[in-house]
Design a protein around this motif. Sequence first.
Motif, PDB file in Angstrom:
ATOM      1  N   CYS A 270       0.097  -0.980   4.052  1.00 18.46           N
ATOM      2  CA  CYS A 270       0.424  -2.625   3.373  1.00 18.46           C
ATOM      3  C   CYS A 270       0.970  -3.181   2.434  1.00 18.46           C
ATOM      4  O   CYS A 270       1.574  -1.629   1.602  1.00 18.46           O
ATOM      5  CB  CYS A 270      -0.927  -3.491   3.366  1.00 18.46           C
ATOM      6  SG  CYS A 270      -1.517  -3.440   1.615  1.00 18.46           S
ATOM      7  N   HIS A 277      -3.864   2.054   6.240  1.00 18.54           N
ATOM      8  CA  HIS A 277      -5.020   1.081   7.350  1.00 18.54           C
ATOM      9  C   HIS A 277      -5.294   1.595   8.747  1.00 18.54           C
ATOM     10  O   HIS A 277      -4.187   1.807   8.816  1.00 18.54           O
ATOM     11  CB  HIS A 277      -4.754  -0.764   6.716  1.00 18.54           C
ATOM     12  CG  HIS A 277      -4.459  -1.286   5.897  1.00 18.54           C
ATOM     13  ND1 HIS A 277      -6.193  -1.781   5.159  1.00 18.54           N
ATOM     14  CD2 HIS A 277      -3.995  -1.548   4.741  1.00 18.54           C
ATOM     15  CE1 HIS A 277      -5.847  -1.842   4.145  1.00 18.54           C
ATOM     16  NE2 HIS A 277      -4.895  -1.879   3.460  1.00 18.54           N
ATOM     17  N   CYS A 331      -9.070  -0.477  -0.026  1.00 16.39           N
ATOM     18  CA  CYS A 331      -7.276  -1.520  -1.117  1.00 16.39           C
ATOM     19  C   CYS A 331      -7.888  -3.124  -1.649  1.00 16.39           C
ATOM     20  O   CYS A 331      -8.086  -3.997  -0.834  1.00 16.39           O
ATOM     21  CB  CYS A 331      -6.257  -1.688   0.352  1.00 16.39           C
ATOM     22  SG  CYS A 331      -4.896  -1.800   0.386  1.00 16.39           S
ATOM     23  N   CYS A 333      -5.433  -5.253  -1.703  1.00 19.31           N
ATOM     24  CA  CYS A 333      -4.874  -6.550  -0.458  1.00 19.31           C
ATOM     25  C   CYS A 333      -6.034  -7.545  -0.449  1.00 19.31           C
ATOM     26  O   CYS A 333      -6.247  -8.307   0.887  1.00 19.31           O
ATOM     27  CB  CYS A 333      -3.730  -5.954   0.508  1.00 19.31           C
ATOM     28  SG  CYS A 333      -5.149  -5.349   2.101  1.00 19.31           S
ATOM     29  N   ARG A 335      -7.918  -6.954   3.313  1.00 20.14           N
ATOM     30  CA  ARG A 335      -8.478  -6.173   4.206  1.00 20.14           C
ATOM     31  C   ARG A 335      -9.043  -5.971   4.131  1.00 20.14           C
ATOM     32  O   ARG A 335      -9.503  -5.003   4.221  1.00 20.14           O
ATOM     33  CB  ARG A 335      -6.833  -6.098   5.210  1.00 20.14           C
ATOM     34  CG  ARG A 335      -5.949  -6.655   5.744  1.00 20.14           C
ATOM     35  CD  ARG A 335      -4.454  -6.042   5.583  1.00 20.14           C
ATOM     36  NE  ARG A 335      -3.234  -7.724   5.569  1.00 20.14           N
ATOM     37  CZ  ARG A 335      -2.444  -7.021   4.431  1.00 20.14           C
ATOM     38  NH1 ARG A 335      -2.451  -6.315   4.025  1.00 20.14           N
ATOM     39  NH2 ARG A 335      -1.450  -7.829   4.910  1.00 20.14           N
TER      40      ARG A 335
HETATM   41 ZN   LIG Z   1      -3.696  -3.034   2.149  1.00 23.86          ZN
END
Ligand SMILES: [Zn+2]
Length: 445
Positions: A270, A277, A331, A333, A335
């Motif tokens: 990502c 991912h 991660c 992010c 997600r």
């Molecule tokens: Zn990520």
Amino acid sequence: MIRRNIFEPIHCLIGKSPKLRHWKALEISQYLSETTLREIQWQRLGEIVRFSFEQNDFYRKRFRQAGLTPEDIRSPSDLRRLPVLTKSELRNNMSELISRGYHLEKLQQSKTGGSTGKSLELYFTEECSELRNACSRRHDRWTGWEPGEPVAAIWGNPHYPATVKEKLKQWMLSPVIYLDTMSVNEKAVLSFIEEWHKVRPTLIMGHAHSIFLLSQYLRDMSIKDLRPKGILSTSMMLIPSERRTIEEVFGLKVTDRYGCEEVSLIACECEKHEGMHLNIEHLFIEFIKDDGMPAASGEPGILVVTDLMNRAMPLIRYQVEDVGIPTDRKCSCGRGLPLMESITGRVADFLLKKDGTRVAGVSLIENTLTKLPGIVQMQIIQDSLELVTLNLVVDTHFNTLYEDKLVNYFEALFEHYAHIQINYVDAFNCEDNGKFRFSICKIKQ
Ligand SMILES: [Zn+2]
């Protein structure tokens, strides 16, 4: 914006394509918690297992041989009681692997030389193909690119739009400029740059090594005004040293993606670039050690993949001939899709022409193996500029006419200064790491 908001929705509406609907669902599901995503994944696994047991002769037999019924599979360790499906089993049981109720002529076909140089025929429904397209679109956006924006594609055998209709369609949906990895040289790079300035792509996508070669040319030519929003590396292992060069030249991070023709997208980085991912909405992915047990976080394992979506030709515990490392890291992010570390076992060798042009072995395999009947596997060895050896494993469909075609193709490619020698072999040996090298260049570069 006009392409994204008007042309594409109209195109999907006319073609009755569910792509945009699937894409919107995937945009939401990526942020579900990992627990919820794994529950969805396990439910889909149960469905494909039950379906295959009931509607697919190959799997019914396989389950019976393992002494299993779908009800016995209650955990990942139960699933491991089912043997892995190898590439050669897939090749040899093609018709049995098509589920009842599906007819070859109504399915989409894809034929590939794959990363191992062996040809494979794969079948899937249009719905499955649209799901895969929707998934790619979600992951393409992770690079910063938005649908409708022009793309620069850097790979072998690009499908140039041939008719006015195809050209118009491409322009209306997403214009593409190409750099053919079959021939990366200064002239090709210059004409690519010229097109770039006309079309202004926001995404470079292509084979890792080819993007690296382009970066080298740009650096040597001091060209600094090619500024995409994202760079997407696919189909080949992204070697760290090459990644660094690409990132220096373009001044942005490369997005590394991993997938294969058989099941499409497996994993993708990502915008945070903290690992890849896993696409667990569409696949059940295992990392298996030599002893058949699952690899722990940080340990290398062979990828074994179950496609949760393709009922026409189900792939259950299909062994992809690549090694990857799972990880428990999360991660930043947010997600819910879990991570893997990078793939550790795929490097394609590039062959060299007299004028210094490099040719991607993977593209040569695609150009010949998948187009001439009877070649089961192929290996290209460039001993010197004057000698190229083709090692072939063939079946009864192969004949001398195809041999001539093969020799002519390679002679023309190497401009008649190289002798093309063909060897017929029964099988190939793998490298020590278990990988088959489909293309080996022995010339010191
Ligand atoms: Zn990520």
